[in-house]
Write an enzyme that holds these catalytic residues in place. Structure first.
Site, PDB file in Angstrom:
ATOM      1  N   SER A   1     -21.429  12.601 -15.687  1.00  0.00           N
ATOM      2  CA  SER A   1     -20.703  13.875 -15.712  1.00  0.00           C
ATOM      3  C   SER A   1     -21.051  14.706 -14.486  1.00  0.00           C
ATOM      4  O   SER A   1     -20.190  15.401 -13.934  1.00  0.00           O
ATOM      5  CB  SER A   1     -20.999  14.646 -16.994  1.00  0.00           C
ATOM      6  OG  SER A   1     -22.373  14.943 -17.119  1.00  0.00           O
ATOM      7  N   GLU A   2     -22.311  14.638 -14.034  1.00  0.00           N
ATOM      8  CA  GLU A   2     -22.707  15.322 -12.799  1.00  0.00           C
ATOM      9  C   GLU A   2     -23.856  14.589 -12.131  1.00  0.00           C
ATOM     10  O   GLU A   2     -24.658  13.919 -12.801  1.00  0.00           O
ATOM     11  CB  GLU A   2     -23.119  16.778 -13.084  1.00  0.00           C
ATOM     12  CG  GLU A   2     -21.952  17.717 -13.240  1.00  0.00           C
ATOM     13  CD  GLU A   2     -22.135  18.729 -14.345  1.00  0.00           C
ATOM     14  OE1 GLU A   2     -21.291  19.629 -14.464  1.00  0.00           O
ATOM     15  OE2 GLU A   2     -23.109  18.619 -15.102  1.00  0.00           O
ATOM     16  N   SER A   3     -23.915  14.708 -10.823  1.00  0.00           N
ATOM     17  CA  SER A   3     -25.028  14.215 -10.010  1.00  0.00           C
ATOM     18  C   SER A   3     -25.456  15.344  -9.087  1.00  0.00           C
ATOM     19  O   SER A   3     -24.623  16.135  -8.628  1.00  0.00           O
ATOM     20  CB  SER A   3     -24.613  13.000  -9.173  1.00  0.00           C
ATOM     21  OG  SER A   3     -24.182  11.930  -9.998  1.00  0.00           O
TER      22      SER A   3
ATOM     23  N   HIS B   1     -27.152  21.350 -16.883  1.00  0.00           N
ATOM     24  CA  HIS B   1     -28.069  20.206 -17.013  1.00  0.00           C
ATOM     25  C   HIS B   1     -28.509  19.665 -15.659  1.00  0.00           C
ATOM     26  O   HIS B   1     -29.661  19.223 -15.528  1.00  0.00           O
ATOM     27  CB  HIS B   1     -27.484  19.141 -17.958  1.00  0.00           C
ATOM     28  CG  HIS B   1     -26.744  18.008 -17.350  1.00  0.00           C
ATOM     29  ND1 HIS B   1     -25.414  18.081 -16.998  1.00  0.00           N
ATOM     30  CD2 HIS B   1     -27.141  16.742 -17.055  1.00  0.00           C
ATOM     31  CE1 HIS B   1     -25.029  16.906 -16.512  1.00  0.00           C
ATOM     32  NE2 HIS B   1     -26.046  16.085 -16.531  1.00  0.00           N
TER      33      HIS B   1
END
Length: 301
Positions: A46-48, A77
């Protein structure tokens, strides 16, 4: 061939393979934005996040955060997970430092014990209400819910942002929350788009919880051609703080609540939301949670 170190953390959990996974590229110097975007697409989480040298030498690092499709001004997060990763890298048991994100400087605090970190960050932007023209019947239909399942007590549908906007949708109970499913075509006509042209996400919540020590149950849906669900969303919890204070009207002082998310996905998460209230208004707020490392490696890209 020299590579770039990366780690993967499960965030907003103390258990491996729960919470929200995050890839952190620790050696991101020299990467341009298109390369970071391509790497985020490669990880397909979902995210990096990408760790760079800070612009202010008094700060810990410059942080860029990407979904597989676009860069984020900030996200919960990745902030918590990257802060814990940097503390793990330094082998310190407690630390307070600032991460530079697109939204501005973000103060983070981390404690570590037994391989598990707890990180929290101050909101750089306090939540504010945004205009939402759609009524609750249309919102409910786009989520596959009837009008009687939308809202509880005095909580109503709204739109709030603490840097990233969300449509906040209170539902009657856990049964209604479990039924929710975002219908892409209906949603795209209701919620509008953010400043970058992305469809605004849906944050569904109820007072009823599965965990006895939690205060709210939540789900977060990302719209698009193929909508998907996020297991733990700190930026949504930050926006939700505005709705919570608006409707619950907590007394002045510190209010602390725990939000469970990701349960329906099999990736249970817990997010701690703290708000400092004065004269009925939020004066400061913090998002916190645990994280643990589940993988590490070298990126040759």
């Amino acid at each position: 061939m020299q590579g770039r170190r990366y780690v993967v953390y499960d965030v907003f959990t103390d258990t491996a393979l729960a919470g929200n996974p995050l890839a952190v590229v620790l050696d991101a110097e020299g990467l341009d934005l298109s390369r970071m975007q391509a790497i985020a697409r490669e990880f397909n989480l979902s995210e990096s996040s990408f760790v760079l040298a800070p612009e202010d030498p008094l700060h810990k690092a410059r942080l860029r955060i990407f979904t597989p499709d676009h860069e984020m001004p900030f996200a919960g997060h990745p902030t918590v997970g990257t802060a814990i990763a940097l503390a793990d890298l330094s082998s310190v048991d407690a630390a307070i430092f600032v991460l530079e994100e697109n939204i501005g400087p973000v103060r983070c605090a981390v404690t570590r014990s037994g391989g598990i970190g707890f990180g929290e960050f101050d909101l750089a932007v306090l939540p504010a209400a945004l205009d939402l023209a759609a009524d609750k019947i249309a919102i409910g239909a786009a989520l596959g819910l009837g009008p009687h399942e939308i809202g509880f007590e005095n909580h109503g549908v709204g739109m709030w942002s603490a840097g990233v906007p969300y449509v906040t949708v209170p539902v009657a109970n856990l049964e209604a929350a479990a039924k929710a499913m975002l219908h892409a075509a209906l949603w795209s006509d209701l919620a509008g788009r953010d400043a970058n042209g992305n469809l605004i996400c849906a944050y569904v919540y109820c007072r009823e919880t599965i965990g006895f020590d939690n205060h709210f149950h939540a789900r977060m849906f990302v719209p698009g051609d193929t909508p998907w669900e996020d297991p733990a969303t700190g930026s949504a919890a930050a926006a939700f703080a505005g709705a919570m204070v608006h409707f619950d009207q907590p007394v002045d002082g510190l209010s602390q609540v725990w939000i469970e998310q990701g349960v329906e996905m099999g990736r249970p998460s817990r997010i701690r939301l703290e708000v400092d209230v004065k004269a009925g208004r939020i004066k400061a707020a913090r998002i916190g949670g645990q994280a643990r490392k589940v993988a590490e490696g070298v990126l040759f890209a």
